[in-house]
Design an enzyme around this catalytic site. Structure first.
Site, mmCIF file in Angstrom:
data_model
loop_
_atom_site.group_PDB
_atom_site.id
_atom_site.type_symbol
_atom_site.label_atom_id
_atom_site.label_comp_id
_atom_site.label_asym_id
_atom_site.label_seq_id
_atom_site.Cartn_x
_atom_site.Cartn_y
_atom_site.Cartn_z
ATOM 1 N N ARG A 30 -1.684 5.178 -1.528
ATOM 2 C CA ARG A 30 -1.595 3.922 -2.300
ATOM 3 C C ARG A 30 -1.306 2.721 -1.402
ATOM 4 O O ARG A 30 -0.543 1.834 -1.791
ATOM 5 C CB ARG A 30 -0.522 4.013 -3.392
ATOM 6 N N ARG A 34 -0.801 -2.593 -6.147
ATOM 7 C CA ARG A 34 -0.092 -3.718 -6.762
ATOM 8 C C ARG A 34 0.983 -4.366 -5.910
ATOM 9 O O ARG A 34 1.374 -5.500 -6.178
ATOM 10 C CB ARG A 34 0.528 -3.257 -8.084
ATOM 11 N N ARG A 43 -6.805 -8.205 -9.095
ATOM 12 C CA ARG A 43 -6.525 -7.516 -10.362
ATOM 13 C C ARG A 43 -6.356 -8.485 -11.517
ATOM 14 O O ARG A 43 -6.564 -8.117 -12.680
ATOM 15 C CB ARG A 43 -5.252 -6.679 -10.227
ATOM 16 N N ASP A 79 -10.265 6.074 -7.935
ATOM 17 C CA ASP A 79 -9.182 6.793 -8.607
ATOM 18 C C ASP A 79 -9.610 8.234 -8.830
ATOM 19 O O ASP A 79 -10.801 8.502 -9.050
ATOM 20 C CB ASP A 79 -8.824 6.145 -9.944
ATOM 21 N N TYR A 156 -4.934 15.933 -16.637
ATOM 22 C CA TYR A 156 -5.215 14.662 -17.333
ATOM 23 C C TYR A 156 -6.225 14.865 -18.462
ATOM 24 O O TYR A 156 -6.094 14.295 -19.541
ATOM 25 C CB TYR A 156 -5.717 13.602 -16.351
HETATM 26 O O1 CP3 Z 1 -4.758 3.091 -1.746
HETATM 27 C C1 CP3 Z 1 -5.037 4.222 -2.194
HETATM 28 O O2 CP3 Z 1 -4.274 5.188 -2.116
HETATM 29 C C2 CP3 Z 1 -6.417 4.446 -2.777
HETATM 30 C C3 CP3 Z 1 -6.572 4.288 -4.178
HETATM 31 C C4 CP3 Z 1 -6.014 5.297 -5.180
HETATM 32 C C5 CP3 Z 1 -5.726 4.936 -6.516
HETATM 33 N N1 CP3 Z 1 -5.397 6.062 -7.201
HETATM 34 C C6 CP3 Z 1 -5.856 3.581 -7.086
HETATM 35 C C7 CP3 Z 1 -4.979 3.247 -8.246
HETATM 36 C C8 CP3 Z 1 -5.767 6.663 -5.065
HETATM 37 C C9 CP3 Z 1 -5.871 7.569 -3.847
HETATM 38 C C10 CP3 Z 1 -5.384 7.131 -6.357
HETATM 39 C C11 CP3 Z 1 -5.105 8.554 -6.644
HETATM 40 C C12 CP3 Z 1 -4.512 8.921 -7.939
HETATM 41 N N2 CP3 Z 1 -4.755 8.367 -9.161
HETATM 42 C C13 CP3 Z 1 -3.648 10.010 -8.127
HETATM 43 C C14 CP3 Z 1 -3.194 10.966 -7.060
HETATM 44 C C15 CP3 Z 1 -2.162 10.366 -6.190
HETATM 45 C C16 CP3 Z 1 -0.794 10.309 -6.811
HETATM 46 O O3 CP3 Z 1 -0.328 9.181 -7.042
HETATM 47 O O4 CP3 Z 1 -0.235 11.367 -7.050
HETATM 48 C C17 CP3 Z 1 -3.321 10.068 -9.496
HETATM 49 C C18 CP3 Z 1 -2.374 11.058 -10.149
HETATM 50 C C19 CP3 Z 1 -4.037 9.025 -10.141
HETATM 51 C C20 CP3 Z 1 -4.076 8.723 -11.581
HETATM 52 C C21 CP3 Z 1 -3.542 7.389 -11.858
HETATM 53 N N3 CP3 Z 1 -4.163 6.205 -11.506
HETATM 54 C C22 CP3 Z 1 -2.340 7.061 -12.539
HETATM 55 C C23 CP3 Z 1 -1.358 8.068 -13.082
HETATM 56 C C24 CP3 Z 1 -2.282 5.676 -12.591
HETATM 57 C C25 CP3 Z 1 -1.267 4.857 -13.338
HETATM 58 C C26 CP3 Z 1 0.037 4.836 -12.688
HETATM 59 C C27 CP3 Z 1 0.153 3.602 -11.884
HETATM 60 O O5 CP3 Z 1 0.565 3.685 -10.713
HETATM 61 O O6 CP3 Z 1 -0.150 2.553 -12.450
HETATM 62 C C28 CP3 Z 1 -3.395 5.144 -11.895
HETATM 63 C C29 CP3 Z 1 -3.723 3.725 -11.676
HETATM 64 C C30 CP3 Z 1 -4.022 3.295 -10.262
HETATM 65 N N4 CP3 Z 1 -4.875 3.935 -9.421
HETATM 66 C C31 CP3 Z 1 -3.548 2.121 -9.606
HETATM 67 C C32 CP3 Z 1 -4.145 2.086 -8.346
HETATM 68 C C33 CP3 Z 1 -3.992 1.021 -7.279
HETATM 69 C C34 CP3 Z 1 -2.623 1.068 -10.186
HETATM 70 C C35 CP3 Z 1 -3.332 0.426 -11.293
HETATM 71 C C36 CP3 Z 1 -3.489 -1.052 -11.352
HETATM 72 O O7 CP3 Z 1 -3.928 -1.749 -10.432
HETATM 73 O O8 CP3 Z 1 -3.225 -1.522 -12.463
#
Ligand code: CP3
Length: 348
Positions: A30, A34, A43, A79, A156
């Site tokens: 990540r 954000r 965003r 994602d 999921y």
């Molecule tokens: O920079 C990076 O790591 C690359 C981008 C990336 C995202 N998601 C973008 C994202 C990666 C590698 C992921 C993987 C991901 N997504 C996982 C596995 C990694 C982990 O955290 O265990 C999982 C479980 C998800 C599913 C997911 N996506 C959830 C549960 C959420 C909501 C929780 C949250 O943090 O808001 C997301 C949203 C998400 N994916 C965001 C980002 C940058 C935040 C959303 C936003 O910008 O509003």
């Protein structure tokens, strides 16, 4: 330092292969997101799914932390849940609630109704993002592609969103093991095709996120998950890109995860690095494992934690510095940058 014949490979790729290094490579799960003001600016105008679907924007977001932090690798902005959409699941990211799937799969019939898709085609925008990023990335910074592992993706699809107890997931697993294995087998196919397409498009390493596999006991993991995950890693081998296998709370089953595959095993912050090497063997490559909340600590505390972590790694060539999980929203950007500088300075 004696360098191998691959001395011209980027630091991150050498570490993944356990080869000699000029300094420990560092990147963050990540690292785009954000906590970065330049991400929040984008965003404000686009939803998460829109960013993922628009290669020029996704490429820009992928590159933001490379410029800002000085990390040794970029990770594709996408994602893990994207492949669920062409499979027929209605995915939405709701503000404050995270991902929601409006038509979760709960029965064998639901599973058999999932579409078998050509993900490469359906997620062509992701491959286009990879091509754009590779054009713009400095040649010494590799691009990591990724996907969710079958268990985490299935959780999921079954729960319809995030879960604490995984009650629906485990209910299906215990109640209808045949349907369970059909679902995970199908996920493994989709994930492999998707990852192969990412490598074809230019991804130079692959991380498989089994973020929630630690919710299972080791025996359940071995019976219900490991064979499907192993198939993905086996099929990735001939593509000759380093692979990373990551999960959270997997202390009790690290050996099983390593058996499932991955050149590099990701550890969360609860497993001391030296214990990782003791259990996985001195030749293992390990990624991790600073607690993401330490990035909120004052710099001297943060620096001491980095020193402690590097001492546990003892300069092993197979160490890739990362967090134990992703960067949290609200993390001070200057602290993330400071960790990159500490790691490079302390290991050079
Ligand atoms: O920079 C990076 O790591 C690359 C981008 C990336 C995202 N998601 C973008 C994202 C990666 C590698 C992921 C993987 C991901 N997504 C996982 C596995 C990694 C982990 O955290 O265990 C999982 C479980 C998800 C599913 C997911 N996506 C959830 C549960 C959420 C909501 C929780 C949250 O943090 O808001 C997301 C949203 C998400 N994916 C965001 C980002 C940058 C935040 C959303 C936003 O910008 O509003």
């Amino acid at each position: 330092m004696a360098l191998t014949a691959t001395e011209d490979l980027p630091r991150f790729l050498r570490a993944a292969r356990g080869q000699a290094l000029d300094a420990t490579p560092v990147w963050f799960m990540r690292q785009a997101g954000r906590y970065l003001p330049e991400y929040r600016a984008i965003r404000a105008r686009h939803s998460l799914l829109e960013i993922c679907a628009r290669p020029a924007i996704a490429a820009e977001v992928t590159l933001q932390p490379v410029t800002r932090l000085g990390v040794d690798a970029a990770i594709l902005f996408a994602d893990i849940l994207l492949p669920l959409v062409p499979m027929g699941l209605e995915l939405e990211f709701q503000a404050g609630e995270g991902p929601v799937i409006h038509n979760p799969v709960r029965t064998g019939a639901d599973i058999d109704a999932l579409r078998t898709v050509d993900v490469t085609e359906a997620l062509g925008s992701v491959m286009e993002t990879i091509r754009l990023v590779r054009e713009q990335l400095p040649s010494d910074i590799p691009l990591i592609g990724f996907a969710g592992a079958p268990f985490t993706m299935a959780s999921y699809a079954i729960e319809g969103g995030s879960s604490r107890t995984f009650v629906e997931t485990k209910r299906l697993m215990y109640t209808d093991p045949d349907a369970w294995h059909r679902l995970l087998g199908g996920m493994a196919e989709v994930v492999f095709d998707y990852l192969r397409a990412q490598v074809d498009a230019g991804a130079q390493a692959i991380q498989l996120f089994d973020s929630w596999a630690g919710a299972l006991a080791e025996q359940e993991y071995r019976e219900f998950v490991l064979p499907h995950t192993r198939l993905i890693f086996e099929r990735l081998k001939p593509l000759d890109v380093p692979t990373i296998h990551f999960g959270v709370g997997t202390h009790h089953m690290l050996e099983a995860m390593r058996e499932a595959g991955g050149d590099v095993t990701g550890l969360d912050w609860r497993t001391p690095l030296e214990e990782g090497w003791r259990r996985l063997g001195p030749d293992a490559s390990i990624q991790g494992n600073l607690d993401p909340t330490l990035l909120f600590a004052p710099l001297p505390v943060l620096r001491r934690s980095v020193i402690d972590l590097l001492a546990r790694a003892e300069g092993r060539p197979g160490h890739i510095f990362n967090l134990g999980h992703g960067v949290l929203p609200g993390t001070p950007v200057e602290n993330v940058r400071a960790v990159v500088d500490f790691v490079h300075e302390l290991t050079a």
